[in-house]
Design a protein around this motif. Structure first.
Motif, short mmCIF file in Angstrom:
data_model
loop_
_atom_site.label_atom_id
_atom_site.label_comp_id
_atom_site.label_asym_id
_atom_site.label_seq_id
_atom_site.Cartn_x
_atom_site.Cartn_y
_atom_site.Cartn_z
N ASP A 192 -18.56 -19.23 6.82
CA ASP A 192 -18.29 -20.57 6.34
C ASP A 192 -16.83 -20.88 6.34
O ASP A 192 -16.36 -21.95 6.04
N TRP A 228 -14.42 -20.42 8.24
CA TRP A 228 -13.77 -21.18 9.22
C TRP A 228 -14.29 -22.54 9.75
O TRP A 228 -13.77 -23.10 10.38
N PHE A 229 -15.25 -23.04 8.69
CA PHE A 229 -15.78 -24.60 8.85
C PHE A 229 -15.47 -25.23 7.38
O PHE A 229 -16.11 -26.39 7.21
N ALA A 230 -14.58 -24.62 6.54
CA ALA A 230 -14.17 -25.12 5.15
C ALA A 230 -13.67 -26.73 5.67
O ALA A 230 -14.17 -27.43 4.53
N SER A 231 -13.17 -27.19 6.48
CA SER A 231 -12.64 -28.26 6.53
C SER A 231 -13.29 -29.31 7.47
O SER A 231 -12.96 -30.17 7.73
N GLY A 232 -14.68 -28.92 7.72
CA GLY A 232 -15.63 -29.47 8.57
C GLY A 232 -15.42 -28.98 10.05
O GLY A 232 -16.53 -28.47 10.38
N GLU A 290 -14.09 -26.63 12.89
CA GLU A 290 -13.87 -24.94 13.01
C GLU A 290 -12.18 -24.81 13.04
O GLU A 290 -11.54 -25.58 13.61
N ARG A 291 -11.75 -23.63 12.16
CA ARG A 291 -10.48 -23.80 12.01
C ARG A 291 -10.02 -22.19 11.77
O ARG A 291 -10.96 -21.51 11.20
N PRO A 341 -8.75 -19.56 9.36
CA PRO A 341 -8.33 -19.53 7.75
C PRO A 341 -6.79 -19.11 7.59
O PRO A 341 -6.36 -18.48 8.42
N GLY A 356 -10.47 -21.58 -0.18
CA GLY A 356 -11.54 -22.68 -0.44
C GLY A 356 -12.83 -21.88 -0.99
O GLY A 356 -13.80 -22.36 -0.89
#
Length: 390
Positions: free
Chosen positions: A323, A325-329, A331-332, A334, A386
């Motif tokens: 999750d 890696w997808f905290a900002s909507g 994929e990113r 951390p 986050g």
């Protein structure tokens, strides 16, 4: 009954095998290699985290005879990294090589009814429960077990195969949703906290343990573990250790075993379940103790002496799920650089090719001289990542 232990202790240079190629296997492989052993992993995934770092990767299913034969050829002794490896595969391997833990111990952990019966034989209390295999048993469930938690008897982990039920109608619906497989209904108890104990037992009966760990779960998955002086009251910790030792002794267990407990609001202790392998809640030991749970696994398999682990730092472990890696909507990656700038931060990523929600991608351990320092730093990391605070 464990298989014989020919040629023990196995000296560095021998090959240690592991059934399963996930993160627990990967950390076992690293610990074995640090002590000078070669390693072999059996796992069907060509990109398994443990297979990628091992000397040998037998890419085969857990019941594939050719794969099992190959593993037995290259490995001098074999362990497992997860409890759902078919027990019959371990039985077959034990005819050719030393296997720890043994198939009969693993089979107990694979079935909640056998597991609870074993706890009872060992004099360790568990939650009131009832087996549900037939419509008749469903109808006969005592009212006193509701509200409760319906759990599949086999193959459940990390909250999977578990449904909370408030009344008989919800119970019947939940059993239907679980395809009417054999289940255990456990009475829902008023919990104050959850703790766990990791023990290691050798073939000679010697046993050591890590300090008792306090755990926080979210959605059935471990989120936070804290270990250090004052985290768990002394008398309660001693009771948990003695219960875990009794459970391991009763199985004639060889290897690393984790037992999880519920601490009730009245201060009493009941056992929840056991895992016949290293455990997520013991990961802190890689950075906060002088002997980790994975080194203990190597030592039990190779027949080396079991030194009692000594905790040298207060430790808080944060589980890292996909999750993040997808905290900002979208994929990113951390912000690991920011996290690693924090004092006492130890990042362990498991080498998994892709992130997805709920997938265990790694863990962070924060070590410090005392609880306040460890907690302050861990909470700062939660803010950076986050993560929900604790």
């Amino acid at each position: 009954m464990t298989s014989s232990v020919p040629g023990h202790p196995l000296a560095p240079g021998a090959t240690l095998g592991v059934m399963g190629g996930g993160q627990l296997g990967r950390m076992f492989v690293h610990a074995a290699q640090r002590l000078g052993y070669a390693t072999a992993v059996l796992d069907p995934d060509e990109a398994s985290p443990a297979g990628l770092v091992s000397h040998h990767h037998v890419q085969a299913g857990y019941l594939d005879e050719a794969g099992l034969h190959r593993l037995a050829q290259v490995a001098d002794a074999i362990t497992t990294e997860f409890e759902n490896v078919p027990a019959e595969a371990l039985t077959g391997l034990a005819e050719r090589r030393f296997v720890a833990p043994a198939a009969d111990a693993v089979s107990v952990a694979q079935d909640r009814t056998k597991e609870k019966a074993h706890f009872t034989r060992c004099g360790v209390p568990c939650a009131p429960n009832a087996l549900i295999e037939t419509p008749g048993q469903l109808a006969d469930v005592p009212d006193a077990l509701l509200p409760g938690v319906l759990k599949t008897a086999r193959l459940g982990y990390d909250g999977k195969g578990q449904v909370r039920v408030a009344d008989r109608a919800a119970l019947a619906k939940a059993w239907d949703e679980l395809k009417r497989v054999p289940c255990v209904l456990e009475k829902l108890l008023p919990l104050a906290s959850e703790i766990s104990v990791v023990v290691a037992r050798g073939a000679d009966g010697a046993m050591v343990h890590l300090p008792v760990q306090k755990n926080l779960h979210r959605a059935g998955i471990l989120a936070v573990t804290e270990v250090g002086e004052g985290v768990v009251p002394g008398a309660l910790a001693q009771q948990a250790i003695e219960s875990t030792r009794a459970i391991a002794q009763g199985l004639d267990y060889v290897g690393v075993l984790c037992v999880e407990f519920f601490v009730l609001q009245d201060g009493s202790l009941v056992v929840n379940e056991m895992a016949p392998r290293p455990h997520n809640s013991g990961h802190w030991s890689m950075d906060g103790a002088d002997v980790s749970q994975f080194e203990l696994q190597v030592r039990t398999l190779a027949g080396l002496p079991l030194a009692a682990p000594r905790q040298h730092s207060h430790a808080i472990m944060l589980n890292l799920l996909g999750d993040l890696w997808f905290a900002s909507g979208a994929e990113r990656t951390p912000p690991w650089a920011d996290v690693l700038a924090l004092p006492g931060a130890h990042l362990h990523l498991y080498g998994k090719a892709s992130a997805r929600p709920g997938r265990k991608m790694g863990h962070l351990t924060f070590t410090a001289a005392d609880a306040a320092q460890a907690r302050t730093t861990a909470l700062r990391a939660c803010g950076l990542l986050g993560l929900e605070t604790f």
